[in-house]
Design an enzyme around this catalytic site. Sequence first.
Site: not given
Ligand code: SF4
Length: 357
Positions: A94, A107, A114, A118, A121, A167-168, A199, A222, A224, A341
Amino acid sequence: MSAGKTSFYEHNYQELETLLETHAINPKSASLLFRHHYKEKKLSPCEHHNLSKAARSYVAENFDFSLPEIDYVHESTDQTVKLLVKLKDDQKVECVLIPFQNKYTICLSTQVGCAMKCSFCFTGTQGLKRNLETSEIIGQFILAWNWLEKNRPDDHQLKNIVYMGQGEPLHNFSAVKKASEIFLDQHGMSLGIQKITVSTAGYLPGLKRWNEEMPGVNLALSLHSVIEEKRNKLIPINQRYSLQEVMDYIDTIPLARKQYVIYEYLLIKDFNDTEEDAHATGAFLKGRQAIINLIPFNPFPGSDFERSTDESILRFQKIIETYNLPALIRTTKGDDILAACGQLNTKSPGNNSKAVQ
Ligand code: SF4
């Protein structure tokens, strides 16, 4: 993709010039091609009168211009748009268009799924399926630009890019770097370096390479939580590269006078939104060129966490501000379509979904 052809969108300007030169074609044709496909964003072949016959046939025989397809469009009541994009192997990612004063920030996703996993997420629940290619990252931008031009012709300017989708980004370094080079190139889109933000969850090897090879691009971390045990629970990569280690490195990155590192802080009820958390965060970031984005957590199906109350969010903000740090409460644009996010997941078309084009 047609056999023997490579995607045009895989090449940065220098690579394109070299390819043309190697095939005895005037390398200046690269500037006509970049102008046509990136500045003017045309999808049809370049017919510019200065493009030689040899260049045209080389391009026709060697480059593929196909793009990913838009599978669904989800339009939010706040004008945020989520595009579900189908890739050549039928995987889906997306990208999200976030409006701000008649302009949009896009974005972009950089991976299918990923690896960072996290716990807050939606994307992290999928695990990593594969990296996106440069052409698939560029393809999201071109698709979105064309969708805006067709559907919102009065306000279709795409002015900022954030790599904050699925994704990272620093875990898919080469493709993201090359896509950024194409976005920045003066012959094409010519975006300013400050218009791109990458990011990261704190993937330190990628961060080091990024700083060395793409200096000046904005950075978002990130965060948190600044309490390592809590951050370990939210962002497992923290167990490998601790926040302190990441921050020690970030502190060595030279920033322009008005440049800030953005710290994203997802506020989760009774987990990281207490007064103690707020004071710890303020004390940790005090004195740094920092902007803290406070993001109320948006629950998704199956999530263990809950959104902080409005009262806790405001209290958190006020405490951070006592440390002379700007703390912005980010409105959760697109939360009615799961475009906020950490909520990107290709399985959840909202009520406003439409099959496109
Ligand atoms: S927050 Fe970002 S880095 Fe973490 S699992 Fe989700 S997509 Fe991956």
